[in-house]
Design an enzyme around this catalytic site. Structure first.
Site, PDB file in Angstrom:
ATOM      1  N   CYS A 268       0.852  -1.202   0.000  1.00  0.00           N
ATOM      2  CA  CYS A 268       0.000   0.000   0.000  1.00  0.00           C
ATOM      3  C   CYS A 268       0.885   1.249   0.000  1.00  0.00           C
ATOM      4  CB  CYS A 268      -0.938  -0.002   1.195  1.00  0.00           C
ATOM      5  SG  CYS A 268      -1.832  -1.553   1.450  1.00  0.00           S
ATOM      6  N   PRO A 271       1.260   7.437  -1.829  1.00  0.00           N
ATOM      7  CA  PRO A 271       1.980   8.132  -2.910  1.00  0.00           C
ATOM      8  C   PRO A 271       3.502   8.070  -2.814  1.00  0.00           C
ATOM      9  CG  PRO A 271       1.243   9.724  -1.299  1.00  0.00           C
ATOM     10  CD  PRO A 271       0.735   8.395  -0.826  1.00  0.00           C
ATOM     11  N   CYS A 387      -2.468   5.588  10.064  1.00  0.00           N
ATOM     12  CA  CYS A 387      -2.581   7.001  10.442  1.00  0.00           C
ATOM     13  C   CYS A 387      -3.926   7.253  11.114  1.00  0.00           C
ATOM     14  CB  CYS A 387      -2.381   7.917   9.235  1.00  0.00           C
ATOM     15  SG  CYS A 387      -3.578   7.670   7.903  1.00  0.00           S
TER      16      CYS A 387
END
Length: 449
Positions: A268, A271, A387
């Site tokens: 994953c 970016p 996060c």
């Protein structure tokens, strides 16, 4: 017609269009803003105003809607979305911005309403906004004695279900500090590229540019900028001197302890901030396989890799839950999550997430961990991170994994990371209200056999 420009090019109209994309079409705020700005020729001043109107309205939407509900004749929440958005943007401007006179803000709101819904909308918007201006102080949050959760939700513009959970976990004072942090514009956190510069030199460069910068107190390769503008436009950014990256991202990357020559899987990955950090930690001397199933986001990773001129990062379009390759030395699993640790930077998530999302996210996280287990060599290291600050996506997921896989142990210490972030059980947590950075979770697992 407007005094300064046509409705077609009005910044307020563009803000309303973008809000409709966010709340009607389900688009994330950053994507909606990028699409809304594409092809426009806004001045820097108008661009800054647009960002302020959209981000501010999204952030304070809960409180704005409560005030508008008090002023609206009928049920405000069932009114057409475009009318709602016009009123929200206009009220945000009246309540939180002071550079434009109130009469001008109301006048443009009325013209925009007429353009969108005719004279009736124009009269309605005029009446609601002028009613607010007659006594703005009247519209403070309701008393806490009656309903503490509802009062805090309105005062700090967060969904009630989040407030209720945080009150149970942190208490009133810490919950308020968390909400206050989420409603502030956070400092811009950047990570230096050690192949290009040092922290001291980059701090000097920012000083020469007239930008206020300070070193991170937790990580020696991070700098905090007191800079509201888009720092990605700076030549130093384009030339690869630094990455825009929250301090909390240092924890899982350092925790993985990457070494030269290793094969590392970043699941994953887009970016690509963590992939690039790992490459810098090993001086671009490793094999870092950066997997993500979203081709569009993976292109952002490729752009970051190219900007830093990295050779060790190899992007792969694939679903990390089903991806297959020869077992690797180390795995970084930055799992999809609710994102409730990044609400200061992603304020739209507070309105897009629901309590019902968490079990579905948890299911995906467990599937990703299972595949990570399959792809990791015996003796290898797996770092799981998110996060979010919600236990069901963090500690609960990890404990379930450890119950299912007895051949894993938690590694509880790391000299490259401040002990403040470690708990006695070996989990690492950052909390916005305590550490002034994104909320995050990480744990280092060793596969013993």
């Amino acid at each position: 017609m407007l005094a300064t420009r046509s409705i077609k090019t009005s910044v307020r109209k563009l803000a309303v269009d973008i809000l409709e994309k966010i709340f009607a079409d389900g688009m994330y705020a950053d994507e909606a803003l990028a699409n809304g700005l594409a092809g426009t020729k806004l001045s820097q001043r108008d661009r800054s105003l647009l960002l302020e109107l959209v981000n501010g309205t999204v952030r304070w939407r809960g409180q704005l809607d409560w005030i508008l509900g008090e002023l609206f004749h009928g049920r405000f929440e069932t009114s057409p979305l475009r009318l709602r958005s016009i009123l929200e943007v206009s009220l945000y401007q009246l309540k939180f911005l002071d550079k434009i006179p109130s009469y001008a803000a109301v006048s443009e709101a009325v013209e925009l309403a007429k353009h969108s819904g005719g004279q009736s909308w124009g009269k309605l918007v005029n009446g609601v906004l002028r009613s607010y201006l007659r006594d703005p102080q009247k519209f403070s949050a309701p008393p806490r004695e009656k309903n503490l959760v509802a009062a805090l939700a309105i005062q700090y513009s967060h969904p009630q279900w989040m407030i209720e959970r945080w009150l149970a976990r942190y208490g009133i004072a810490d919950t308020e500090r968390l909400c206050e942090y989420n409603n502030r514009r956070p400092l811009i956190s950047i990570r230096i590229n050690p192949a290009k510069t040092t922290r001291a030199l980059l701090l000097k460069k920012f000083e020469e540019l007239g930008m206020r910068a300070e070193p991170s107190k937790f990580f020696d390769d991070f700098i905090l900028l007191h800079q509201p503008d888009d720092v990605s436009a700076l030549p130093l950014f384009q030339q690869g001197w630094f990455a825009i990256q929250d301090e909390s991202t240092a924890i899982p990357c350092r925790l993985l302890s990457p070494q030269k020559g290793e094969t590392i899987l970043d699941m994953c990955a887009a970016p690509g901030g963590k992939s690039c950090y790992l490459a810098h930690l090993v001086e671009d001397d490793a094999r870092i396989i950066a997997v993500d199933r979203n081709p569009k986001r993976l292109r952002l990773l490729q752009q970051n890799v190219a900007r830093f001129n990295l050779k060790s990062v190899r992007p792969v379009v694939a679903d990390s839950a089903n991806f297959n390759l020869k077992p690797v030395d180390k795995i970084l699993l930055d799992a999809p999550c609710s994102g409730l640790g990044v609400l200061a930077r992603r304020s739209d998530l507070r309105w897009k997430r629901t309590l019902a999302d968490i079990p579905n996210i948890q299911k995906l996280q467990r599937a990703l961990l299972e595949n990570a287990h399959r792809l990791l060599k015996p003796g290898g290291t797996l770092v799981y991170c998110t996060c979010t600050i919600e236990p069901e996506e963090n500690e609960v997921v990890v404990r379930h994994f450890l119950d299912e896989h007895k051949n894993y142990q938690i590694k509880k210490e790391d000299i490259s990371i401040d002990s403040e972030f470690f708990s006695e059980d070996g989990f690492l947590r950052t909390l916005p209200q305590r550490h002034a950075m994104d909320g995050s979770f990480a744990v280092k697992l060793i596969k013993t056999k």
